[in-house]
Enzyme design. Structure first.
Site, PDB file in Angstrom:
ATOM      1  CG  ASP A 405      -2.000   0.950   1.274  1.00 44.75           C
ATOM      2  OD1 ASP A 405      -2.014   1.844   0.407  1.00 44.75           O
ATOM      3  OD2 ASP A 405      -2.862   0.841   2.171  1.00 44.75           O
ATOM      4  CG  ASP A 470      -9.656   2.777   1.740  1.00 42.98           C
ATOM      5  OD1 ASP A 470      -8.819   2.802   0.820  1.00 42.98           O
ATOM      6  OD2 ASP A 470      -9.363   2.646   2.930  1.00 42.98           O
TER       7      ASP A 470
END
Ligand code: GAL
Length: 653
Positions: A405, A470
């Site tokens: 990430d 997200d």
């Protein structure tokens, strides 16, 4: 007879004619009968967040507080006249996230609906005629806007029903669940991927997913040397043989019968020949994840039956690492690395090798998370300047999957997000390091779609690439992401998957998803058509019948796991409806008909627009039912935010 009847009717109705209209405050009804989202209750004369009903600075003493997924059904006995209220999002709501839709229905028909409302929007008056209405329904949904949250205190100030005669009463407002998947057969059925990629010489692990009554015996013919199948557990282990394609015939047998299926084991460079299926801890457990949670989730993946439909990866997200900054949990504190520079897990994860071994024992795979930056998005220790040691550590610990990430990388290496070499560099570095390990580690790129990641993810060894920020468990978020995925089809192939983020179906650990049943069907259908990773975000220990039905339909999963590895394309958009189609390896076509609008509509597709010729046999995949031969197209009524997923097979003329 007739005059007598008329007289009798008149006599009976006479008292009603003399009735006077009365008002009843909806807040005085039995609100315990309302349906709500987990953790919330409809409230009388206050908002749902414990504050007074305040809309646009005005306080209302009377009214109803409601929250996401509120639904109140009221029996009006056909005697109500009007419903009036003033609605809006409570001033105490979040200006940034909260967005709410109010709706009033009479006997199933829309009487009034608000636009999406946010904090500070002028309150809207409702005044609807209820003449003849038996059942009045008030409902509210949150999170209809892309990127918005799934919460929001929606207030119905001065909600009042004017009626004559019998007073309206609240009735049980919880809708029955829409279960479409037929019950699993007791006879054996082998499910999941039909093709599996592994690298020569590395440890091999594959669980054969089979549904049906236990005990079950699984046997294989054509298994290459070096691989052993344990018939009782259905787990194949060993060392991946030399490069090549091995055709294995699997047979599952129980007291009621047997099933046979081919599994192609492809020993070579490419992993994840079908989209990874499994679980990730972030959506359900975020910062609270522990080793114990991961282990019990793995056990639940097996015991709930998810494993028998192909779910295999059990992935830890952020917060397994040390985090010395936070003072809210000392269990995250500690030495970031050992004396050899190897990354440490925090005290919540006392035994990583023990955890992966326990997961592997179940025939499942383990995943881990890191960042090329110095700190993860949660502020924990990242891999910056320790990439080699970390890749080695993840491999030594026994992990089979890495989510990498971006997080804080830009704080140490400056550049323009849209600059490809800049965006690629840290991913190429980790890709190469993972490739050097003596384990198969699926590589998941998470950088939210920067620099058109789909164009170069394969080049850096990526198996999946996140395309967006997200996901949240709201219609706005899920549909906002899912229906935007078109255009990446050319880059999707076995080993390379477009990732619109994790699943938001089921129980999210602390509450049920805010997606309603139709929205969950849309979610799973769309992710299957998109050949997206199916990484569950729900608590697998809390699988209710609906969740099992929506996550474990093998004909739907087959669309996702199809060996051809194509991603669906949007074929048509008509108003608020869309048609998406995915070519399948057997020449059939999986087609999703979607209704993004608020009312039930009829959605159609034609063989012409799908570029199919000849009549087609239509199979309804959710209901697992043949719908017969259709000459030139297919039409179905689709509910609000719902879908129909069909598969078309060329029919004999
Ligand atoms: C975000 C990522 C999420 C989750 C989170 C952990 O950047 O998109 O999926 O991994 O970080 O902190």
């Amino acid at each position: 007879m007739k005059p007598t009847f008329t007289l009798l009717t008149a006599l009976l109705l006479a008292p009603l004619a003399m009735l006077h209209a009365a008002d009843i405050a909806v807040s005085s009804l039995d609100l315990k009968l309302a349906a709500n989202s987990t953790g919330y209750r409809a409230t009388a004369n206050s908002s749902n967040v414990g504050k007074p009903i305040t809309l646009g600075g005005v306080n209302y003493a009377n009214g109803l507080g409601s929250h996401s997924r509120f639904r109140l059904a009221i029996d009006c006995h056909g005697m109500a006249k009007r419903f009036t209220a003033t609605v809006g999002v409570n001033d105490a709501g979040s200006k940034q996230y909260d967005n709410v839709v109010f709706r009033v229905e009479g006997d199933g028909k829309k009487l009034w609906m608000s636009p999406v409302m946010k904090v500070g929007d002028a309150p809207l008056p409702i005044d609807v005629d209820l003449t003849g209405v038996n059942q009045l329904v008030l409902w509210l949904r949150c999170g209809e806007l892309p990127g918005g949250g799934a919460d929001g205190p929606g207030d119905w100030a001065n909600a009042t029903i004017t009626y004559e005669g019998e007073a309206p009463v609240a009735v049980d407002s919880v809708l029955p669940r829409k279960i479409l998947t037929p019950p699993e057969a007791l006879t054996p059925r082998i499910n999941g991927a039909r093709v599996y990629g592994a690298r020569p010489g590395n440890p091999f692990l594959f669980y054969v997913p089979v549904t049906g009554a236990r005990p079950m015996k699984v046997t294989a013919s054509g298994l290459p040397n070096g691989l052993i199948l344990d018939s009782a557990s259905g787990i194949i282990t060993g060392t991946t043989p030399a490069a090549g394609t091995y055709e294995v015939k699997l047979t599952a047998t129980n007291a009621r019968g047997s099933d046979t299926r081919e599994l192609q084991i492809v020993s070579g460079e490419t992993l994840a020949l079908t989209p990874p299926m499994g679980f990730n801890s972030w959506n359900g457990f975020s910062r609270k994840v522990t080793q114990e949670i991961m282990l019990t989730q793995a056990e639940a993946m097996a015991s709930s039956g998810l494993r028998d439909h192909g779910y295999a990866y059990v992935n830890i997200d952020d917060f397994w690492e040390v985090q010395n900054k936070a003072d809210w949990d000392v269990k995250l504190h500690g030495a970031e690395r050992d004396e050899q520079g190897r990354i440490n897990s925090n005290a919540r994860f006392p035994d990583m090798p023990g955890l992966t071994a326990a997961i592997h024992k179940l025939g499942l795979k383990a995943g881990i998370y890191s960042t090329p930056g110095p700190t993860t998005c949660g502020g924990c220790v990242g891999s910056w300047q320790h990439e080699e040691k970390d890749a080695q550590r993840f491999s030594d610990w026994g992990f089979d999957y890495l989510k990498y990430d971006w997080c804080s990388y830009n704080t140490v290496v400056q550049g323009k997000y849209e600059d490809k070499p800049y965006a690629m560099k840290p991913y190429a570095q980790m890709g190469e390091l993972l490739r050097k390990q003596k384990r198969d580690i699926v590589y998941s790129l998470c950088q939210y779609g920067m620099a058109n990641v789909w164009e170069w993810a394969a080049e850096v060894g990526g198996n999946t690439w996140r395309t967006t920020h997200d996901i949240g468990d709201s219609w706005g978020s899920m549909a906002g992401i899912g229906f935007k995925q078109g255009g990446h089809e050319a880059f999707v192939k076995p080993g390379c998957w477009n990732d619109p983020d994790m699943m938001v179906a089921g129980n999210m650990g602390y509450r049920n998803t805010n997606l309603d049943d139709d929205e969950q069907y849309t979610h799973v259908s769309l992710w299957s058509l998109l050949a997206a990773p199916l990484l569950l975000g729900c608590d697998m220990r809390q699988m209710d019948e609906f969740t099992h039905n929506v996550l474990c339909n093998d004909e739907v999963i087959e669309v996702n796991q199809d060996p051809l590895g194509r991603m669906a394309s949007r074929i048509a958009t008509h108003g608020e409806t869309q048609v998406w189609a995915k070519p399948m390896s057997d020449g059939s076509m999986a087609v999703g008909l979607f209704n993004l609008g608020d009312e039930t509509v009829s959605v159609s597709t034609t063989w012409n627009e799908l570029k199919l010729t000849g009549p087609q046999q239509v199979r309804d995949l959710w209901r697992q039912k043949d719908l017969g031969k259709q000459a030139g197209g297919f039409t179905a009524d689709i509910p609000r935010h719902g879908c129909m997923l069909i598969r078309l097979f060329l029919a004999k003329q």
